[in-house]
Design a protein around this motif. Structure first.
Motif, PDB file in Angstrom:
ATOM      1  N   CYS A 165      62.282 -52.623   9.282  1.00 45.28           N
ATOM      2  CA  CYS A 165      62.839 -51.397   9.839  1.00 45.28           C
ATOM      3  C   CYS A 165      61.743 -50.349   9.993  1.00 45.28           C
ATOM      4  CB  CYS A 165      63.955 -50.853   8.949  1.00 45.28           C
ATOM      5  SG  CYS A 165      63.401 -50.418   7.280  1.00 45.28           S
ATOM      6  N   GLU A 166      62.026 -49.337  10.832  1.00 48.39           N
ATOM      7  CA  GLU A 166      61.094 -48.225  10.971  1.00 48.39           C
ATOM      8  C   GLU A 166      61.226 -47.311   9.749  1.00 48.39           C
ATOM      9  OE1 GLU A 166      63.608 -48.032  14.277  1.00 48.39           O
ATOM     10  OE2 GLU A 166      62.888 -50.019  13.696  1.00 48.39           O
ATOM     11  N   LYS A 167      60.143 -46.578   9.478  1.00 41.96           N
ATOM     12  CA  LYS A 167      60.113 -45.674   8.330  1.00 41.96           C
ATOM     13  C   LYS A 167      59.687 -44.296   8.815  1.00 41.96           C
ATOM     14  CE  LYS A 167      58.846 -49.715   5.684  1.00 41.96           C
ATOM     15  NZ  LYS A 167      59.123 -50.621   6.828  1.00 41.96           N
ATOM     16  N   LYS A 168      60.527 -43.296   8.584  1.00 38.74           N
ATOM     17  CA  LYS A 168      60.234 -41.973   9.134  1.00 38.74           C
ATOM     18  C   LYS A 168      60.972 -40.908   8.347  1.00 38.74           C
ATOM     19  CE  LYS A 168      63.999 -42.228  12.487  1.00 38.74           C
ATOM     20  NZ  LYS A 168      64.377 -42.115  13.905  1.00 38.74           N
ATOM     21  N   LEU A 169      60.537 -39.673   8.495  1.00 39.28           N
ATOM     22  CA  LEU A 169      61.208 -38.519   7.917  1.00 39.28           C
ATOM     23  C   LEU A 169      60.581 -37.266   8.498  1.00 39.28           C
ATOM     24  CD1 LEU A 169      63.312 -37.729   5.609  1.00 39.28           C
ATOM     25  CD2 LEU A 169      61.299 -37.114   4.289  1.00 39.28           C
ATOM     26  N   ALA A 170      61.373 -36.198   8.590  1.00 41.04           N
ATOM     27  CA  ALA A 170      60.832 -34.887   8.941  1.00 41.04           C
ATOM     28  C   ALA A 170      61.532 -33.839   8.102  1.00 41.04           C
ATOM     29  CB  ALA A 170      61.031 -34.588  10.428  1.00 41.04           C
ATOM     30  N   VAL A 171      60.807 -32.803   7.719  1.00 41.70           N
ATOM     31  CA  VAL A 171      61.378 -31.714   6.935  1.00 41.70           C
ATOM     32  C   VAL A 171      60.913 -30.386   7.521  1.00 41.70           C
ATOM     33  CG1 VAL A 171      61.439 -33.075   4.814  1.00 41.70           C
ATOM     34  CG2 VAL A 171      59.459 -31.621   5.285  1.00 41.70           C
ATOM     35  N   GLN A 172      61.605 -29.343   7.162  1.00 38.95           N
ATOM     36  CA  GLN A 172      61.232 -28.000   7.587  1.00 38.95           C
ATOM     37  C   GLN A 172      61.223 -27.070   6.388  1.00 38.95           C
ATOM     38  OE1 GLN A 172      64.126 -27.088  10.675  1.00 38.95           O
ATOM     39  NE2 GLN A 172      62.559 -27.294  12.241  1.00 38.95           N
ATOM     40  N   CYS A 173      60.385 -26.035   6.454  1.00 36.78           N
ATOM     41  CA  CYS A 173      60.391 -24.980   5.457  1.00 36.78           C
ATOM     42  C   CYS A 173      59.883 -23.712   6.135  1.00 36.78           C
ATOM     43  CB  CYS A 173      59.531 -25.339   4.245  1.00 36.78           C
ATOM     44  SG  CYS A 173      57.805 -25.667   4.638  1.00 36.78           S
ATOM     45  N   GLU A 174      60.047 -22.583   5.456  1.00 36.39           N
ATOM     46  CA  GLU A 174      59.629 -21.318   6.036  1.00 36.39           C
ATOM     47  C   GLU A 174      58.374 -20.801   5.350  1.00 36.39           C
ATOM     48  OE1 GLU A 174      61.477 -16.944   6.035  1.00 36.39           O
ATOM     49  OE2 GLU A 174      62.711 -18.387   7.157  1.00 36.39           O
ATOM     50  N   ILE A 175      57.378 -20.445   6.153  1.00 35.01           N
ATOM     51  CA  ILE A 175      56.126 -19.890   5.647  1.00 35.01           C
ATOM     52  C   ILE A 175      55.729 -18.720   6.535  1.00 35.01           C
ATOM     53  CG2 ILE A 175      53.645 -20.340   5.345  1.00 35.01           C
ATOM     54  CD1 ILE A 175      54.359 -23.202   4.582  1.00 35.01           C
ATOM     55  N   ASP A 176      55.434 -17.586   5.913  1.00 36.52           N
ATOM     56  CA  ASP A 176      55.082 -16.375   6.666  1.00 36.52           C
ATOM     57  C   ASP A 176      56.161 -16.004   7.678  1.00 36.52           C
ATOM     58  OD1 ASP A 176      52.626 -16.087   5.368  1.00 36.52           O
ATOM     59  OD2 ASP A 176      51.608 -17.398   6.807  1.00 36.52           O
ATOM     60  N   GLY A 177      57.405 -16.322   7.365  1.00 40.96           N
ATOM     61  CA  GLY A 177      58.485 -16.039   8.288  1.00 40.96           C
ATOM     62  C   GLY A 177      58.540 -16.983   9.469  1.00 40.96           C
ATOM     63  N   LYS A 178      57.709 -18.010   9.458  1.00 44.33           N
ATOM     64  CA  LYS A 178      57.671 -18.998  10.541  1.00 44.33           C
ATOM     65  C   LYS A 178      58.316 -20.301  10.068  1.00 44.33           C
ATOM     66  CE  LYS A 178      54.837 -16.291  12.957  1.00 44.33           C
ATOM     67  NZ  LYS A 178      55.198 -15.643  14.235  1.00 44.33           N
ATOM     68  N   LEU A 179      58.966 -20.987  10.987  1.00 45.35           N
ATOM     69  CA  LEU A 179      59.555 -22.281  10.671  1.00 45.35           C
ATOM     70  C   LEU A 179      58.478 -23.353  10.781  1.00 45.35           C
ATOM     71  CD1 LEU A 179      62.225 -23.716   9.966  1.00 45.35           C
ATOM     72  CD2 LEU A 179      62.518 -24.137  12.419  1.00 45.35           C
ATOM     73  N   ILE A 180      58.163 -23.989   9.676  1.00 45.32           N
ATOM     74  CA  ILE A 180      57.138 -25.031   9.618  1.00 45.32           C
ATOM     75  C   ILE A 180      57.828 -26.388   9.573  1.00 45.32           C
ATOM     76  CG2 ILE A 180      55.252 -26.014   8.269  1.00 45.32           C
ATOM     77  CD1 ILE A 180      54.574 -23.312   9.473  1.00 45.32           C
ATOM     78  N   THR A 181      57.363 -27.306  10.381  1.00 46.71           N
ATOM     79  CA  THR A 181      57.923 -28.655  10.409  1.00 46.71           C
ATOM     80  C   THR A 181      56.852 -29.671  10.056  1.00 46.71           C
ATOM     81  OG1 THR A 181      59.427 -27.960  12.169  1.00 46.71           O
ATOM     82  CG2 THR A 181      59.215 -30.319  11.786  1.00 46.71           C
ATOM     83  N   ILE A 182      57.225 -30.643   9.246  1.00 43.57           N
ATOM     84  CA  ILE A 182      56.335 -31.756   8.900  1.00 43.57           C
ATOM     85  C   ILE A 182      57.086 -33.044   9.191  1.00 43.57           C
ATOM     86  CG2 ILE A 182      54.967 -32.879   7.111  1.00 43.57           C
ATOM     87  CD1 ILE A 182      54.922 -30.250   5.587  1.00 43.57           C
ATOM     88  N   GLY A 183      56.483 -33.921   9.984  1.00 48.63           N
ATOM     89  CA  GLY A 183      57.101 -35.201  10.311  1.00 48.63           C
ATOM     90  C   GLY A 183      56.197 -36.345   9.919  1.00 48.63           C
ATOM     91  N   GLY A 184      56.775 -37.500   9.646  1.00 52.43           N
ATOM     92  CA  GLY A 184      55.960 -38.639   9.247  1.00 52.43           C
ATOM     93  C   GLY A 184      56.538 -39.957   9.708  1.00 52.43           C
ATOM     94  N   ALA A 185      55.653 -40.942   9.877  1.00 54.39           N
ATOM     95  CA  ALA A 185      56.042 -42.325  10.173  1.00 54.39           C
ATOM     96  C   ALA A 185      55.102 -43.238   9.405  1.00 54.39           C
ATOM     97  CB  ALA A 185      55.951 -42.611  11.671  1.00 54.39           C
ATOM     98  N   ALA A 186      55.599 -44.397   9.000  1.00 52.95           N
ATOM     99  CA  ALA A 186      54.774 -45.319   8.216  1.00 52.95           C
ATOM    100  C   ALA A 186      55.158 -46.750   8.510  1.00 52.95           C
ATOM    101  CB  ALA A 186      54.925 -45.030   6.727  1.00 52.95           C
ATOM    102  N   LYS A 187      54.250 -47.654   8.154  1.00 53.68           N
ATOM    103  CA  LYS A 187      54.562 -49.075   8.156  1.00 53.68           C
ATOM    104  C   LYS A 187      54.033 -49.666   6.859  1.00 53.68           C
ATOM    105  CE  LYS A 187      52.279 -52.267   8.886  1.00 53.68           C
ATOM    106  NZ  LYS A 187      51.544 -53.290   8.006  1.00 53.68           N
ATOM    107  N   GLY A 188      54.670 -50.706   6.409  1.00 50.59           N
ATOM    108  CA  GLY A 188      54.237 -51.376   5.207  1.00 50.59           C
ATOM    109  C   GLY A 188      55.387 -52.178   4.643  1.00 50.59           C
ATOM    110  N   SER A 189      55.100 -53.424   4.252  1.00 52.78           N
ATOM    111  CA  SER A 189      56.149 -54.286   3.727  1.00 52.78           C
ATOM    112  C   SER A 189      55.597 -55.257   2.693  1.00 52.78           C
ATOM    113  CB  SER A 189      56.826 -55.052   4.862  1.00 52.78           C
ATOM    114  OG  SER A 189      57.932 -55.787   4.407  1.00 52.78           O
ATOM    115  N   GLY A 190      54.413 -55.810   2.962  1.00 52.33           N
ATOM    116  CA  GLY A 190      53.758 -56.709   2.027  1.00 52.33           C
ATOM    117  C   GLY A 190      52.312 -56.314   1.846  1.00 52.33           C
TER     118      GLY A 190
END
Length: 411
Positions: A165-190
């Motif tokens: 399966c695909e592996k991913k996630l994104a989150v948001q937080c507020e810094i300096d009154g700005k909306l900051i987004t961090i996204g990620g993708a990965a692979k790995g099984s063995g």
């Protein structure tokens, strides 16, 4: 640094299918160029503007040429704008030709995008000891601009090997009154083991982060996440975690001195921990995610080493597959971890069920413990009662299918 709990944030995948393209200014895609028979095998991430970048790499001494080329790109000015990844062939143990091919991948993609070569990173994953079909890769790169190839999902699929399966996630937080987004993708099984593994992870953020500070944050977070997982104890030749920060959120530049620095590092850790756990859960042939918490150690380093020893034990892993509450295997792994412990103080629990107290076995309901171990996630807790050091490691059970997959990997 603990996982961020006090910061208000959203897991974007629950709302808008968050990914590496959720942060502002990033696009991604993937296509089939012919390295694999049918599946997507060439993927890329692109930033509208040059992004501050940092990376960590496998400790395996046989580092594949793509890692060497990417290190060179980042060393130029800690800035990249695009990443190209192929799956199916690792381009490892391929000599001068392999290094030339990695440079050619970078050159071809930079030319296609109109970028300086040092603004492109490259990565490869797959079979070791085989040369890349550069004619197919070149043809694939020429099709990268096609609209039908431009989605984050296609990138997530293009980097996979034996993953289910695909592996991913994104989150948001507020810094300096700005909306900051961090996204990620990965692979790995063995071929997954602490201190990097046969895994690739790519993180994007629209935050503005100073280069040295980004590197520090990534190393710290990697030690607590990707370096705390194992599937089979093998560390590969191609492993890399790469983060790109393009500053499109227009916050004040983040450094360790910024009042919201812990907010950013907490969000980064949240993404990396999720990706790491997704990798562990998708271990080749795995049926269960295993989480081992060790606390009460003299130091955090000791807790990490002991938790890794438990999660790496084939006897523990097979017992979990068989739903066998064999606590003796856990105690054995603690004992050979290389860290001094006081056996008479050790407590062990399997989920909510205490099985060892002060180094001695407790009477417990075996059927209840077995039923608990049938779940998709199995928690093991160890309290050494010696100090305040704590750490968590993640892995999976060891099954018949793991042997089947790896016995016929090349055929």
């Amino acid at each position: 640094m603990n996982p961020m709990q006090s910061v208000s944030m959203k897991h974007i995948e629950l709302l808008t299918n968050g990914s590496v393209t959720t942060p502002r200014g990033f696009s991604a895609g993937g296509l089939h160029c012919g390295i694999k028979k049918r599946k997507l095998d060439l993927g890329w991430i692109y930033s509208e503007v040059p992004a501050t970048a940092a990376a960590v790499y496998t400790v395996n001494q046989f580092q594949a040429p793509p890692l060497l080329v990417t290190k060179e790109s980042l060393a130029h000015e800690n800035t990249i704008q695009a990443l190209l990844v192929n799956s199916g062939i690792a381009n490892a143990c391929t000599g001068k030709q392999g290094l030339q091919d990695a440079y050619e991948m970078r050159q071809l993609f930079s030319k296609e995008l109109g970028l300086a070569e040092h603004h492109v990173a490259v990565a490869s994953t797959g079979l070791i000891g085989t040369h890349l079909p550069m004619d197919r890769i070149q043809q694939g790169i020429s099709q990268a601009h096609a609209p039908e190839n431009q989605t984050a999902e296609r990138f997530e699929k293009a980097i996979l090997t034996t993953d289910t399966c695909e592996k991913k996630l994104a989150v948001q937080c507020e810094i300096d009154g700005k909306l900051i987004t961090i996204g990620g993708a990965a692979k790995g099984s063995g071929m997954i083991h602490p201190n990097m593994a046969t895994m690739l992870a790519f993180v994007t953020t629209d935050a503005d982060v100073a280069a040295e500070s980004l590197s520090v944050a990534l190393k710290q977070v990697t030690n607590q996440t990707f370096n705390m997982i194992t599937v089979d104890g093998d560390s590969s030749t191609n492993d890399m975690v790469l983060v790109m920060a393009n500053g499109k959120a227009e916050n004040d530049t983040l450094t360790e001195a910024h009042p919201d620095w812990e907010t950013f590092t907490g969000a980064l850790e949240t993404v990396c921990q999720s990706l790491a756990k997704q990798i562990a859960k998708d271990g080749e042939g795995a049926t269960k995610l295993v989480e081992v918490l060790v606390e009460g150690a003299e130091t955090v380093a000791a807790a990490r080493q002991i938790s890794k020893a438990i999660i790496s034990s084939n006897l523990v892993k097979t017992a979990i597959y068989g739903a066998d509450p064999n606590w003796g295997r856990i105690v054995c792994a603690i004992g050979y971890s290389g860290q001094p412990v006081i056996p008479e103080k050790v407590n062990v629990s399997i989920g909510p069920i205490a099985v060892v107290e002060n180094g001695l076995p407790l009477v417990f309901d075996e059927d209840e413990a077995k039923e608990y171990m049938m779940q998709e996630t199995v928690h093991i807790s160890v309290d050494l009662q010696e100090g305040s050091g704590a750490a968590t490691a993640w892995g999976c059970d060891l099954t018949y299918d793991y042997v089947k997959i790896n016995a016929s990997y090349r055929t």
